[in-house]
Design an enzyme around this catalytic site. Structure first.
Site, PDB file in Angstrom:
ATOM      1  N   ASN A  67       0.861  -1.199   0.000  1.00  0.00           N
ATOM      2  CA  ASN A  67       0.000   0.000   0.000  1.00  0.00           C
ATOM      3  C   ASN A  67       0.889   1.238   0.000  1.00  0.00           C
ATOM      4  O   ASN A  67       2.115   1.131  -0.001  1.00  0.00           O
ATOM      5  CB  ASN A  67      -0.948  -0.022   1.210  1.00  0.00           C
ATOM      6  CG  ASN A  67      -0.183  -0.050   2.513  1.00  0.00           C
ATOM      7  OD1 ASN A  67       0.562   0.861   2.827  1.00  0.00           O
ATOM      8  ND2 ASN A  67      -0.340  -1.136   3.277  1.00  0.00           N
TER       9      ASN A  67
ATOM     10  N   PHE B  77      -4.394   3.521  14.879  1.00  0.00           N
ATOM     11  CA  PHE B  77      -4.870   4.483  13.884  1.00  0.00           C
ATOM     12  C   PHE B  77      -6.089   3.871  13.194  1.00  0.00           C
ATOM     13  O   PHE B  77      -6.255   2.648  13.189  1.00  0.00           O
ATOM     14  CB  PHE B  77      -3.784   4.774  12.839  1.00  0.00           C
ATOM     15  CG  PHE B  77      -2.820   5.842  13.269  1.00  0.00           C
ATOM     16  CD1 PHE B  77      -1.830   5.554  14.202  1.00  0.00           C
ATOM     17  CD2 PHE B  77      -2.900   7.130  12.757  1.00  0.00           C
ATOM     18  CE1 PHE B  77      -0.945   6.538  14.609  1.00  0.00           C
ATOM     19  CE2 PHE B  77      -2.020   8.123  13.162  1.00  0.00           C
ATOM     20  CZ  PHE B  77      -1.032   7.829  14.094  1.00  0.00           C
TER      21      PHE B  77
ATOM     22  N   PRO C  94      -2.519 -11.655  10.699  1.00  0.00           N
ATOM     23  CA  PRO C  94      -2.786 -11.408  12.127  1.00  0.00           C
ATOM     24  C   PRO C  94      -3.018  -9.918  12.352  1.00  0.00           C
ATOM     25  O   PRO C  94      -2.415  -9.079  11.677  1.00  0.00           O
ATOM     26  CB  PRO C  94      -1.484 -11.858  12.802  1.00  0.00           C
ATOM     27  CG  PRO C  94      -0.456 -11.907  11.731  1.00  0.00           C
ATOM     28  CD  PRO C  94      -1.175 -12.170  10.446  1.00  0.00           C
TER      29      PRO C  94
HETATM   30  N1  CTP Z   1      -3.527  -3.011  12.240  1.00  0.00           N
HETATM   31  C1  CTP Z   1      -2.686  -3.996  12.727  1.00  0.00           C
HETATM   32  N2  CTP Z   1      -2.645  -5.208  12.127  1.00  0.00           N
HETATM   33  C2  CTP Z   1      -3.430  -5.478  11.070  1.00  0.00           C
HETATM   34  C3  CTP Z   1      -4.283  -4.471  10.560  1.00  0.00           C
HETATM   35  C4  CTP Z   1      -4.306  -3.258  11.176  1.00  0.00           C
HETATM   36  O1  CTP Z   1      -1.971  -3.754  13.709  1.00  0.00           O
HETATM   37  N3  CTP Z   1      -3.356  -6.666  10.504  1.00  0.00           N
HETATM   38  C5  CTP Z   1      -3.599  -1.738  12.956  1.00  0.00           C
HETATM   39  C6  CTP Z   1      -3.049  -0.547  12.208  1.00  0.00           C
HETATM   40  O2  CTP Z   1      -1.687  -0.349  12.509  1.00  0.00           O
HETATM   41  C7  CTP Z   1      -3.910   0.583  12.753  1.00  0.00           C
HETATM   42  C8  CTP Z   1      -5.224  -0.100  13.071  1.00  0.00           C
HETATM   43  O3  CTP Z   1      -4.934  -1.474  13.162  1.00  0.00           O
HETATM   44  O4  CTP Z   1      -3.411   1.063  13.969  1.00  0.00           O
HETATM   45  C9  CTP Z   1      -6.312   0.096  12.063  1.00  0.00           C
HETATM   46  O5  CTP Z   1      -5.878  -0.130  10.766  1.00  0.00           O
HETATM   47  P1  CTP Z   1      -6.891   0.010   9.556  1.00  0.00           P
HETATM   48  O6  CTP Z   1      -6.205  -0.386   8.324  1.00  0.00           O
HETATM   49  O7  CTP Z   1      -7.580   1.330   9.610  1.00  0.00           O
HETATM   50  O8  CTP Z   1      -7.994  -1.034   9.993  1.00  0.00           O
HETATM   51  P2  CTP Z   1      -8.240  -2.497   9.603  1.00  0.00           P
HETATM   52  O9  CTP Z   1      -8.065  -3.368  10.779  1.00  0.00           O
HETATM   53  O10 CTP Z   1      -7.417  -2.818   8.421  1.00  0.00           O
HETATM   54  O11 CTP Z   1      -9.786  -2.451   9.268  1.00  0.00           O
HETATM   55  P3  CTP Z   1     -10.529  -2.087   7.897  1.00  0.00           P
HETATM   56  O12 CTP Z   1      -9.534  -2.268   6.809  1.00  0.00           O
HETATM   57  O13 CTP Z   1     -11.626  -3.058   7.892  1.00  0.00           O
HETATM   58  O14 CTP Z   1     -10.971  -0.675   8.058  1.00  0.00           O
END
Ligand code: CTP
Length: 404
Positions: free
Chosen positions: A209, A325, A305
């Site tokens: 990304n 975040f 995870p």
């Molecule tokens: N995050 C994480 N591990 C993952 C996915 C996300 O630690 N596998 C953490 C990111 O670092 C951030 C938070 O979760 O602090 C939210 O990330 P975001 O991408 O907004 O959320 P997602 O869990 O990916 O949810 P969605 O894509 O459904 O909005």
């Protein structure tokens, strides 16, 4: 916030070699170092070594046309936050005390409007000579800080006061001047994730990304400046490791998760990484080839995870404060509140990453802070470094409240 800058004037004493160690230590702390060598210093340390360690051009000539065209000596003397003279020879001290300006080093020292710290080094008799005593007294009266010299063996074989202080002591004195503020997170351990993750499709392709790592790296640096012991787990980024922080480099979400769990216990965790939610289920050992007339391959994804959730819900070593975040493109507050509940973290910094906001990969960020206490707190649009400072101030308040 840009890094603190030191202008290091290296004088012509045997102790000049200690400056190489000092430069390395300053850079480890995230301090930028620009060096000026006197003619005598150039006989004792190689300008090439100084340039390589400082990562910057080394200045030595007052009337070098290119230097003057690129950067005048006045600007050179003013761009630093602190000027350090090490080793400060008897000659350099005498010039400074009398306002002489016959080479680049002495001219800069006369032209600067910044605080000056000197670390004298010379033969004990030269240090004890009434002329040097007068010069040092005059410099003290002029507001110059004098560190050392230390007692002991000197390079010329005589024993007494004249050795330059060791780099570690000089470093402490420099940092105390550059970072005089309180260090509210002293004694706390912090874990920060930053950047994207790369999830391989085959040996040459990956899913990724647009995250640059700027926000997470800025937070790690700000936590370190506030005194925390910081471990940064970074996905693949092109920005440098922040100073004063232990950085672990990983590629995939699973590697990031493993590094984070290995870092526990910590007092606080900030998950700023844009972790890939999914990874290709199987990764062939060979590059996927096109087959003539064949249809494009299908990549089946499986979930990665969730690092934030596994820290926030850790059964035995949950950090006292877990911050995540929420990158959203819909109803920011509602989505972020739902995410906070789902992941079990304490605070969420929500940001709108819709197309056109420029947050992902950009230098600025607009945050909505949700702490679970009181209404959501909208922050103005700020540089990512300023967001980091503001967050660290809030974190310091949190731990101060806990302590009292
Ligand atoms: N995050 C994480 N591990 C993952 C996915 C996300 O630690 N596998 C953490 C990111 O670092 C951030 C938070 O979760 O602090 C939210 O990330 P975001 O991408 O907004 O959320 P997602 O869990 O990916 O949810 P969605 O894509 O459904 O909005």
């Amino acid at each position: 916030m840009s890094a603190e800058r030191v202008l290091l004037v290296i004088g012509g004493g045997i102790a000049a070699y200690k400056c190489l160690d000092l430069i390395r230590r300053l850079r480890e702390q995230g301090v930028a170092v620009r060096c000026v060598l006197t003619a005598a210093a150039k006989q004792l340390v190689s300008p090439l070594a100084v340039a390589a360690l400082s990562g910057e051009k080394v200045f030595d000539e007052l009337f070098s046309l290119t230097d003057e065209a690129e950067m005048g000596h006045i600007r050179l003397s003013r761009e630093a936050d602190l000027v350090v003279v090490a080793p400060a020879t008897a000659d350099l001290l005498a010039k400074m005390a009398n306002g002489l300006a016959d080479d680049l080093a002495s001219t800069l020292l006369l032209a600067t409007d910044k605080p000056v710290l000197v670390a004298p080094a010379m033969n004990p008799h030269m240090w004890a000579h009434p002329a040097t005593r007068r010069n040092v007294e005059r410099l003290r009266a002029d507001g110059v800080a004098i560190l050392g010299p230390a007692e002991g063996d000197t390079a010329c074989g005589e024993v007494g006061a004249g050795r330059m202080v060791e780099p570690a002591e000089l470093l402490r004195a420099i940092l105390a001047r550059l970072r005089p503020g309180p260090r509210p997170l002293q004694g706390l351990r912090a874990l920060v994730t930053s950047g994207p993750t790369h999830e391989p499709i085959d040996p040459v392709r990956f899913v990724a990304n647009r995250s640059s790592g700027r926000q997470g790296h800025a937070i790690a640096a700000a936590l370190a400046r506030a005194g925390a012991e910081v471990m940064l787990v970074s996905g693949p980024v092109t920005i440098p490791d922040p100073g004063g922080v232990r950085t672990v480099h990983v590629e995939t979400a699973r590697e990031m998760a493993e590094a984070c769990l290995a870092a526990l216990p910590v007092d606080l965790a900030v998950c700023a990484a844009a972790v890939a939610d999914w990874r290709p289920e199987t990764v062939p050992a060979q590059k996927i080839k096109k087959t003539p007339g064949g249809s494009p391959p299908t990549v089946r994804l499986v979930e990665n995870p969730d690092i934030l959730a596994s820290l926030a819900r850790h059964p035995t070593a949950r950090p006292r404060l877990v911050v995540g975040f929420a990158a959203e493109t819909g109803d920011l507050e509602a989505e972020a509140r739902a995410k906070r509940a789902k992941k079990g973290c304490d605070w969420i910094l929500a940001n709108d990453v819709s197309e056109g906001t420029g947050v992902f990969g950009g230098t600025r960020n607009r945050i909505l802070l949700i702490t679970g206490e009181g209404p959501a707190e909208p922050w103005p649009e700020l540089a990512k470094e300023a967001v980091a400072e503001k967050l660290v101030a809030r974190i310091a308040e949190f731990f101060a409240r806990r302590a009292s």
